[in-house]
Motif scaffolding. Structure first.
Motif, short mmCIF file in Angstrom:
data_model
loop_
_atom_site.label_atom_id
_atom_site.label_comp_id
_atom_site.label_asym_id
_atom_site.label_seq_id
_atom_site.Cartn_x
_atom_site.Cartn_y
_atom_site.Cartn_z
N ILE A 159 59.46 54.53 48.55
CA ILE A 159 59.02 53.75 49.35
C ILE A 159 57.81 52.85 49.02
N VAL A 160 57.03 53.98 48.36
CA VAL A 160 55.59 53.11 47.80
C VAL A 160 56.07 52.11 46.83
N VAL A 161 56.80 52.61 45.75
CA VAL A 161 57.12 51.68 44.67
C VAL A 161 57.87 50.48 45.23
N PHE A 162 58.54 50.49 46.27
CA PHE A 162 59.27 49.44 46.89
C PHE A 162 58.30 48.59 47.71
N ILE A 163 57.32 49.03 48.25
CA ILE A 163 56.28 48.33 49.02
C ILE A 163 55.68 47.46 47.96
N GLY A 164 55.21 48.43 46.71
CA GLY A 164 54.17 47.40 45.80
C GLY A 164 54.99 46.18 45.26
N SER A 165 56.66 46.35 45.01
CA SER A 165 57.11 45.39 44.17
C SER A 165 57.56 44.28 45.38
N TYR A 166 57.80 44.86 46.70
CA TYR A 166 58.18 43.71 47.82
C TYR A 166 57.11 43.01 48.18
N ALA A 167 56.11 43.51 48.62
CA ALA A 167 55.16 43.01 49.23
C ALA A 167 54.49 41.77 48.33
N ALA A 168 54.51 41.96 46.97
CA ALA A 168 54.15 40.77 46.33
C ALA A 168 54.79 39.32 46.57
N TYR A 169 56.07 39.39 47.16
CA TYR A 169 56.68 38.29 47.65
C TYR A 169 56.03 37.40 48.79
N ALA A 170 55.18 38.20 49.28
CA ALA A 170 54.44 37.59 50.67
C ALA A 170 53.73 36.39 50.01
N ALA A 171 53.21 36.63 48.78
CA ALA A 171 52.24 35.16 48.39
C ALA A 171 53.16 34.23 47.46
N LEU A 172 54.35 34.55 47.30
CA LEU A 172 55.25 33.85 46.25
C LEU A 172 55.64 32.66 47.22
N PRO A 173 55.25 31.38 46.56
CA PRO A 173 55.98 30.10 47.09
C PRO A 173 57.43 29.83 46.81
N PHE A 174 58.27 30.00 47.54
CA PHE A 174 59.62 29.94 47.03
C PHE A 174 60.07 28.46 46.99
N SER A 175 59.45 27.78 47.70
CA SER A 175 59.77 26.19 47.65
C SER A 175 58.44 25.66 48.27
N SER A 176 58.36 24.28 48.37
CA SER A 176 57.27 23.51 49.18
C SER A 176 57.49 23.87 50.58
N VAL A 177 58.56 24.37 51.01
CA VAL A 177 58.41 24.70 52.50
C VAL A 177 58.22 26.01 52.82
N TYR A 178 58.55 27.07 51.95
CA TYR A 178 58.80 28.24 52.77
C TYR A 178 57.85 29.35 51.58
N ILE A 179 56.71 29.87 52.40
CA ILE A 179 56.03 30.82 51.27
C ILE A 179 55.50 31.67 52.58
N GLY A 180 55.55 32.99 52.35
CA GLY A 180 55.18 33.88 53.36
C GLY A 180 53.86 33.82 53.91
N THR A 181 52.87 33.94 52.96
CA THR A 181 51.54 33.61 53.59
C THR A 181 50.79 32.53 52.55
N ASN A 182 50.31 31.69 52.98
CA ASN A 182 49.63 30.73 51.84
C ASN A 182 48.23 30.99 51.94
N ILE A 183 47.85 32.24 51.23
CA ILE A 183 46.59 32.78 51.26
C ILE A 183 45.96 32.11 50.16
N ASN A 184 44.48 32.03 49.93
CA ASN A 184 43.84 31.47 49.08
C ASN A 184 43.92 32.13 47.83
N LEU A 185 44.29 33.47 47.49
CA LEU A 185 44.02 34.05 46.61
C LEU A 185 45.40 34.70 46.10
N GLY A 186 46.58 33.85 46.27
CA GLY A 186 47.63 34.51 45.86
C GLY A 186 48.01 35.08 44.69
N VAL A 187 47.59 34.70 43.47
CA VAL A 187 47.82 35.38 42.19
C VAL A 187 46.97 36.70 42.17
#
Lengths: 294, 165
Positions: A87-115
């Motif tokens: 579960i911890v491994v899953f959290i680590g890899s899935y939570a990274a998607y939160a900052a990934l801009p999938f398109s110009s419309v959908y992004i999980g959270t548009n935080i300033n320090l995405g990378v």
């Protein structure tokens, strides 16, 4: 304090968080199929060709098989940690998607320090792998997990250095802004110098090309793929840290590990699937470049 | 009750519980796992308070560095599953007294200056401003910390080198 806690807000957040899964699962299926097929061609084999037309449903069948398997917990294993580590491994890899801009419309959270967020949150994977190796109560597992952790930690350094240099060039931490800098023209991509630097970016091209190679190598190492498969060396350690895992928990490990690789290397393809008009050409040519270079 | 409050109290309770598990559990690996949860909930707390950079650094350094180092250290120790702990009443009393003192100090320190406490509604950290502050106003501290880290690095390299006698 005036607004009352709204259940719908909460459900909306949950729904928003699930959206990447709808992308990840089919993408992972096809990517694993592609990896098998291409490595088969390289080694002069046929590769999967029985399930479905030209073996297209092979990975789907594999996942169905994994879901049906009995969930075995070894006798000497530490049951709680054995359950929690994937579960911890899953959290680590899935939570990274939160900052990934999938398109110009959908992004999980548009935080300033995405990378930086994506690099930071991947640390959970290392911790999860070590705990998994220890909980298995198997010397192959523990050796594999220690090797894997050492490799992940050490290859984080070149990755971070490359990211720092990208920051220095673009002065931009925000992943959405960073990808918008690279749209609309092939010469705006990261490898050709970023948009808005004028003719001076010709000087940057050789440097950026070297950076791309460094990043490619270090991401390969971070996901334990072939030249760096020391942690899962089959001839000496049975399968590394996931020796004792079976069924869905094994699937969580292997497919999400795979997914990180694709997350870093192929988000331009992801763009093209979601936002075809912007990114189609990008994805075809630059599949194996890091996200920063699109 | 807002969503913010809900998450704040969830993470606060997780921090307290996992902290207690970290200190009280006899199994070192469980303690390390609880520490993982503790550190990441602290990072989550920073996130919901709007200090993104701090949260990221918290995860990167504590989860990615310190915790991994601790776990590697645990792997090298002999006794992992049941560590002998001092459970005498006297020790408990001493610990309770000092914890109470520290708690009281913190509470009085925070409540004595209400002008120092900020409202939770902070906009996300402008990273450029942070960089300017580090290079400008706080340059002396920044530079001294850099020198300190360099000294530590050199010392570590010196200690790690094999002594040829």
């Amino acid at each position: 304090m005036t607004t009352i806690f709204n259940v719908w807000d909460f459900l909306l957040i949950l729904l928003y968080a699930i959206i990447p899964l709808a992308y990840i699962i089919p993408f992972a299926l096809m990517a694993v199929y592609a990896e098998r097929k291409i490595s088969a061609w390289i080694q002069n084999r046929v590769g999967p060709n029985r399930t479905g037309p030209i073996g297209l449903f092979q990975t789907t069948a594999d996942i169905l098989k994994l879901m049906q398997k009995e969930d075995i917990v070894a006798n000497g294993a530490d049951k709680k940690l054995f359950l929690l580590a994937p579960i911890v491994v899953f959290i680590g890899s899935y939570a990274a998607y939160a900052a990934l801009p999938f398109s110009s419309v959908y992004i999980g959270t548009n935080i300033n320090l995405g990378v930086l967020y994506m690099v930071a949150i991947s640390c959970f994977v290392v911790a999860g792998i070590i705990f998994a190796g220890w909980a298995s109560d198997n010397k192959y597992s523990i050796m594999g997990s220690l090797r894997s952790a050492a490799q992940l930690v050490s290859y984080e350094i070149p990755t971070l250095f490359v990211i720092i240099s990208i920051f220095a060039i673009t002065q931009q931490f925000n992943l959405r802004e960073l990808s918008e800098m690279q749209t609309s023209n092939i010469l705006n991509w990261g490898i050709f110098g970023f948009d808005g630097l004028g003719y001076k970016r010709i000087l940057l091209i050789p440097v950026l090309f070297v950076l791309m190679i460094i990043l490619f190598i270090s991401t390969l190492a971070e996901v334990n793929r072939t030249p760096f498969d020391l942690p899962e060396a089959e001839s000496e350690l049975v399968a590394g840290f996931h020796t004792e895992y079976s069924g869905m928990k094994f699937a969580l490990f292997s497919y999400l590990n795979m997914q990180i690789c694709l997350l870093f290397q192929g988000w331009s393809l992801r763009f093209s699937l979601v936002d075809i008009s912007h990114h189609l050409v990008t994805s075809v040519i630059c599949l194996d470049c890091h996200g920063l270079f699109q | 009750m807002e969503l913010f409050d809900l998450f704040f109290y969830i993470f606060a309770s997780v921090i307290v519980i996992s902290g207690a598990v970290t200190v009280l559990n006899k199994n070192l690996i469980y303690a390390a796992f609880a520490l993982l949860i503790l550190l990441s909930s602290v990072a989550a707390m920073f996130f919901i308070l709007g200090a993104e950079f701090l949260a990221m650094v918290q995860i990167l350094i504590y989860v990615g560095g310190v915790l991994i180092l601790i776990v590697f250290g645990i792997m090298l120790t002999g006794q992992v599953k049941s560590v002998p702990m001092r459970e005498n009443f006297v020790y408990l009393l001493i610990a309770a007294v000092f914890t109470g003192l520290l708690c009281g100090l913190l509470v009085t320190g925070i409540t004595a200056r209400p002008d120092m406490t900020l409202t939770a509604d902070i906009a996300s950290t402008p990273i450029k401003m942070l960089g300017n502050l580090l290079i400008g106003k706080y340059y002396l501290i920044f530079g001294m910390l850099g020198v300190l880290l360099l000294v530590i690095l050199i010392a570590a390299a010196g200690m790690a080198r094999n002594n040829k006698e």
